[in-house]
Design a protein around this motif. Structure first.
Motif, PDB file in Angstrom:
ATOM      1  N   THR A 288      -3.098  -2.661   2.793  1.00 28.93           N
ATOM      2  CA  THR A 288      -2.928  -1.323   2.241  1.00 28.93           C
ATOM      3  C   THR A 288      -1.485  -1.131   1.800  1.00 28.93           C
ATOM      4  O   THR A 288      -0.591  -1.890   2.177  1.00 28.93           O
ATOM      5  CB  THR A 288      -3.274  -0.232   3.267  1.00 28.93           C
ATOM      6  OG1 THR A 288      -2.373  -0.337   4.372  1.00 28.93           O
ATOM      7  CG2 THR A 288      -4.710  -0.331   3.737  1.00 28.93           C
ATOM      8  N   ASP A 289      -1.281  -0.073   1.044  1.00 25.96           N
ATOM      9  CA  ASP A 289       0.080   0.359   0.732  1.00 25.96           C
ATOM     10  C   ASP A 289       0.700   0.891   2.029  1.00 25.96           C
ATOM     11  O   ASP A 289      -0.003   1.070   3.036  1.00 25.96           O
ATOM     12  CB  ASP A 289       0.042   1.432  -0.363  1.00 25.96           C
ATOM     13  CG  ASP A 289      -0.633   2.695   0.115  1.00 25.96           C
ATOM     14  OD1 ASP A 289       0.067   3.662   0.443  1.00 25.96           O
ATOM     15  OD2 ASP A 289      -1.879   2.692   0.190  1.00 25.96           O
ATOM     16  N   PRO A 290       2.013   1.152   2.060  1.00 25.31           N
ATOM     17  CA  PRO A 290       2.659   1.610   3.305  1.00 25.31           C
ATOM     18  C   PRO A 290       2.071   2.892   3.897  1.00 25.31           C
ATOM     19  O   PRO A 290       2.146   3.109   5.101  1.00 25.31           O
ATOM     20  CB  PRO A 290       4.121   1.819   2.896  1.00 25.31           C
ATOM     21  CG  PRO A 290       4.313   0.880   1.752  1.00 25.31           C
ATOM     22  CD  PRO A 290       3.002   0.880   1.010  1.00 25.31           C
ATOM     23  N   LEU A 291       1.463   3.737   3.077  1.00 28.25           N
ATOM     24  CA  LEU A 291       0.863   4.975   3.582  1.00 28.25           C
ATOM     25  C   LEU A 291      -0.570   4.772   4.073  1.00 28.25           C
ATOM     26  O   LEU A 291      -1.177   5.685   4.620  1.00 28.25           O
ATOM     27  CB  LEU A 291       0.896   6.060   2.498  1.00 28.25           C
ATOM     28  CG  LEU A 291       2.285   6.519   2.065  1.00 28.25           C
ATOM     29  CD1 LEU A 291       2.176   7.516   0.923  1.00 28.25           C
ATOM     30  CD2 LEU A 291       3.067   7.100   3.226  1.00 28.25           C
ATOM     31  N   GLY A 292      -1.124   3.594   3.829  1.00 31.81           N
ATOM     32  CA  GLY A 292      -2.490   3.311   4.260  1.00 31.81           C
ATOM     33  C   GLY A 292      -3.551   3.995   3.418  1.00 31.81           C
ATOM     34  O   GLY A 292      -4.656   4.240   3.886  1.00 31.81           O
ATOM     35  N   LEU A 293      -3.229   4.264   2.158  1.00 33.41           N
ATOM     36  CA  LEU A 293      -4.156   4.991   1.296  1.00 33.41           C
ATOM     37  C   LEU A 293      -4.954   4.100   0.353  1.00 33.41           C
ATOM     38  O   LEU A 293      -6.109   4.389   0.058  1.00 33.41           O
ATOM     39  CB  LEU A 293      -3.389   6.033   0.468  1.00 33.41           C
ATOM     40  CG  LEU A 293      -2.630   7.088   1.267  1.00 33.41           C
ATOM     41  CD1 LEU A 293      -1.814   7.969   0.342  1.00 33.41           C
ATOM     42  CD2 LEU A 293      -3.605   7.921   2.092  1.00 33.41           C
ATOM     43  N   THR A 294      -4.335   3.051  -0.165  1.00 30.96           N
ATOM     44  CA  THR A 294      -5.007   2.164  -1.118  1.00 30.96           C
ATOM     45  C   THR A 294      -4.904   0.718  -0.649  1.00 30.96           C
ATOM     46  O   THR A 294      -3.996   0.357   0.091  1.00 30.96           O
ATOM     47  CB  THR A 294      -4.391   2.277  -2.524  1.00 30.96           C
ATOM     48  OG1 THR A 294      -3.021   1.871  -2.461  1.00 30.96           O
ATOM     49  CG2 THR A 294      -4.496   3.688  -3.072  1.00 30.96           C
ATOM     50  N   ALA A 295      -5.839  -0.100  -1.121  1.00 27.35           N
ATOM     51  CA  ALA A 295      -5.871  -1.511  -0.736  1.00 27.35           C
ATOM     52  C   ALA A 295      -5.613  -2.389  -1.949  1.00 27.35           C
ATOM     53  O   ALA A 295      -6.011  -2.062  -3.057  1.00 27.35           O
ATOM     54  CB  ALA A 295      -7.233  -1.850  -0.128  1.00 27.35           C
ATOM     55  N   GLY A 296      -4.967  -3.523  -1.703  1.00 27.30           N
ATOM     56  CA  GLY A 296      -4.738  -4.507  -2.756  1.00 27.30           C
ATOM     57  C   GLY A 296      -4.896  -5.908  -2.195  1.00 27.30           C
ATOM     58  O   GLY A 296      -4.438  -6.190  -1.087  1.00 27.30           O
ATOM     59  N   GLY A 297      -5.554  -6.772  -2.941  1.00 26.11           N
ATOM     60  CA  GLY A 297      -5.695  -8.161  -2.528  1.00 26.11           C
ATOM     61  C   GLY A 297      -4.368  -8.877  -2.658  1.00 26.11           C
ATOM     62  O   GLY A 297      -3.638  -8.653  -3.625  1.00 26.11           O
TER      63      GLY A 297
END
Length: 147
Positions: A18-27
Motif C-alpha cells: 500500500t501507499d504510506p497511508l494504507g489507502l491504495t495498493a500497487g504491485g
C-alpha cells in the motif's frame, strides 16, 4: 502504515504494498524460485521488502476453490504463512483470493499487455488485487460501524 499483499504460488510470489497511508495498493515485484520447496531466499527477499517499505502487516492470498473447499494449495499456503510469521514476527491475515488471477488477466487485457508477456506481470497484479480486496473489506467494516 503500509500493508504488504502476497500471492503465493508454486514457483512465484507476487508482491504488492500500500501507499504510506494504507489507502491504495500497487504491485512491486514477483519473487521467482527454481523449486517449489526452496523458500529460504523467498523469505529473505520478503524480509528485505518489509524493511524497505516499512510494512506493518501482511495479507496473504488464501486459495480456496470456487465452491469454498480447501485443497492442497491451501495447506501449502498455511505452511508458508507459518514460516513467514515465524521469520518476520508479523501478523499474517488471509484474504480469499478466488478469481484474483482471472481479474489480473482482465486488467492486463484492459492495459493491452500482449498474451506472450503476461507471465511477467500476472502474479504481481494478482497480489495487488488481493491487497485491494482486503482494503475494500476493511473500508466496508468501518462504514458499518459508524454511529
Amino acid at each position: 502504515m503500509r500493508i504488504m499483499g502476497l500471492d503465493f504460488g508454486a514457483k512465484t510470489v507476487g508482491v504488492a504494498v500500500t501507499d504510506p497511508l494504507g489507502l491504495t495498493a500497487g504491485g512491486i515485484e514477483i519473487i521467482r524460485r527454481d523449486s517449489p520447496k526452496r523458500l529460504r531466499k523467498t523469505l529473505a527477499r520478503i524480509e528485505q521488502l518489509i524493511q524497505e517499505y516499512d510494512v506493518e502487516k501482511i495479507v496473504l492470498g488464501y486459495p480456496v476453490m470456487l465452491d469454498g473447499t480447501e485443497g492442497e494449495r491451501v495447506q501449502k499456503t498455511k505452511e508458508f504463512a507459518t514460516m513467514l510469521e515465524r521469520r518476520t514476527g508479523m501478523p499474517i491475515i488471509f484474504q480469499d483470493e478466488r478469481l484474483s488471477t482471472v481479474e489480473a488477466y482482465e486488467i492486463m487485457d484492459y492495459m493491452g499487455i500482449k498474451k506472450e508477456n503476461r507471465n511477467q506481470f500476472v502474479d504481481q497484479i494478482a497480489a495487488k488485487v488481493i491487497l485491494e480486496d482486503y482494503l475494500n473489506g476493511e473500508e466496508l467494516k468501518k462504514i458499518h460501524t459508524l454511529p
